[in-house]
Write a protein that holds these residues in place. Sequence first.
Motif, PDB file in Angstrom:
ATOM      1  N   ALA A 116       2.211  -1.927   9.175  1.00 17.74           N
ATOM      2  CA  ALA A 116       1.858  -0.696   8.462  1.00 17.74           C
ATOM      3  C   ALA A 116       0.418  -0.292   8.750  1.00 17.74           C
ATOM      4  O   ALA A 116       0.122   0.895   8.965  1.00 17.74           O
ATOM      5  N   GLU A 117      -0.483  -1.267   8.773  1.00 15.23           N
ATOM      6  CA  GLU A 117      -1.889  -0.953   9.045  1.00 15.23           C
ATOM      7  C   GLU A 117      -2.080  -0.534  10.495  1.00 15.23           C
ATOM      8  O   GLU A 117      -2.847   0.402  10.784  1.00 15.23           O
ATOM      9  N   ARG A 118      -1.393  -1.199  11.409  1.00 12.70           N
ATOM     10  CA  ARG A 118      -1.496  -0.809  12.817  1.00 12.70           C
ATOM     11  C   ARG A 118      -0.976   0.609  13.028  1.00 12.70           C
ATOM     12  O   ARG A 118      -1.604   1.417  13.732  1.00 12.70           O
ATOM     13  N   ASN A 119       0.148   0.938  12.382  1.00 12.84           N
ATOM     14  CA  ASN A 119       0.692   2.299  12.504  1.00 12.84           C
ATOM     15  C   ASN A 119      -0.244   3.335  11.888  1.00 12.84           C
ATOM     16  O   ASN A 119      -0.383   4.445  12.408  1.00 12.84           O
ATOM     17  N   ARG A 120      -0.890   2.963  10.780  1.00 13.25           N
ATOM     18  CA  ARG A 120      -1.835   3.889  10.144  1.00 13.25           C
ATOM     19  C   ARG A 120      -2.980   4.220  11.101  1.00 13.25           C
ATOM     20  O   ARG A 120      -3.374   5.386  11.242  1.00 13.25           O
ATOM     21  N   LEU A 121      -3.486   3.184  11.760  1.00  8.86           N
ATOM     22  CA  LEU A 121      -4.580   3.408  12.701  1.00  8.86           C
ATOM     23  C   LEU A 121      -4.135   4.285  13.868  1.00  8.86           C
ATOM     24  O   LEU A 121      -4.870   5.180  14.303  1.00  8.86           O
ATOM     25  N   ILE A 122      -2.939   4.035  14.361  1.00 12.23           N
ATOM     26  CA  ILE A 122      -2.435   4.823  15.499  1.00 12.23           C
ATOM     27  C   ILE A 122      -2.269   6.291  15.104  1.00 12.23           C
ATOM     28  O   ILE A 122      -2.701   7.204  15.829  1.00 12.23           O
ATOM     29  N   LYS A 123      -1.682   6.540  13.929  1.00 17.89           N
ATOM     30  CA  LYS A 123      -1.444   7.913  13.480  1.00 17.89           C
ATOM     31  C   LYS A 123      -2.752   8.656  13.223  1.00 17.89           C
ATOM     32  O   LYS A 123      -2.832   9.873  13.421  1.00 17.89           O
TER      33      LYS A 123
END
Length: 331
Positions: A116-123
Amino acid sequence: MTKPVAMAELWRGGMLESQHLGHAVICDDTGEIVEAWGDPQAVIFPRSSCKMLQALPLLESGAAEAAGLSEAQLALACASHQGAAIHRDMATRWLADLGLSDADLRCGVQEPSDRAERNRLIKADGSPCQVHNNCSGKHCGFLTLNRHLGGGPEYVALDHPVQQAVKAAFEEVTGQDSPGHGIDGCSAPNFATTVTGLARAMAFFAKANPEGDGRNRAAARLTRAMTAYPELVAGEGRACTELMRAMGGKVAIKTGAEAVFVAILPERRRGIALKIVDGGTRAAEAAICALLVREGVLEAGHPATLKRLDAVQKNWRGIEVGIIRKSEGFA
């Protein structure tokens, strides 16, 4: 020298496909070996499995009390977390309370393993920071101790007062002079010891008296913090978190890189340490489960156990194709 013994195996189609060898020791509250497999005197790097030892000076020095650290922060100091929001936010607040920032850390930038945190950073087209590093809690602890000791900014240097305090505590609790050190993934020194020394240290934590001297109180409080906040010690889906929950907070466990695992069993007043020689995480998780089941503190049929020991392997279509189990003669 005693050779490593088979501890975990992968079976497929009724045949042995892979086998993992290792060393393991169980020590009692006198620091003596109760049982051992492989070579109890094998010298290893404990890696992150010894973070509670590295945190002892934080409490013994009075730095934790002076900074008003919470049990949750102490759990994070012992953590190899996955950089989830809960870990990132706590580390960020801790630094702010010290009047410091991400730039003061020396653990290095690491992409979070939390999805979830990795996806947040990517978005957000963002970049990971040092607070995402799995060791950022330990380093916040180092910085807290460093402020108390008045040391310089390079607190991971071997001759820095922080690391000298860590080495002294490490050698005293393992009961052995360290034969050397390596540099861990987070840039801090990692002091070598034997599998027995590491198990002896865990047994000290297991018997630590919360009303005793400074070191006993420190060890008892760190153990209590880990079992109270398993989600901070690792994270959702991780072995340390799931297995501590499965044991109802009665046992503290901690993994280390390259397939090291330790356990603190206060009710049994025993400590466990193991090392899989090929560095395979799946084998270390299976082996620690086998030992915890053997000690009667973990249910063999608990879902968290079966995820790692007697663990059915399925392919991408959901077909059962194999099983990971303990080797015959181990645990």
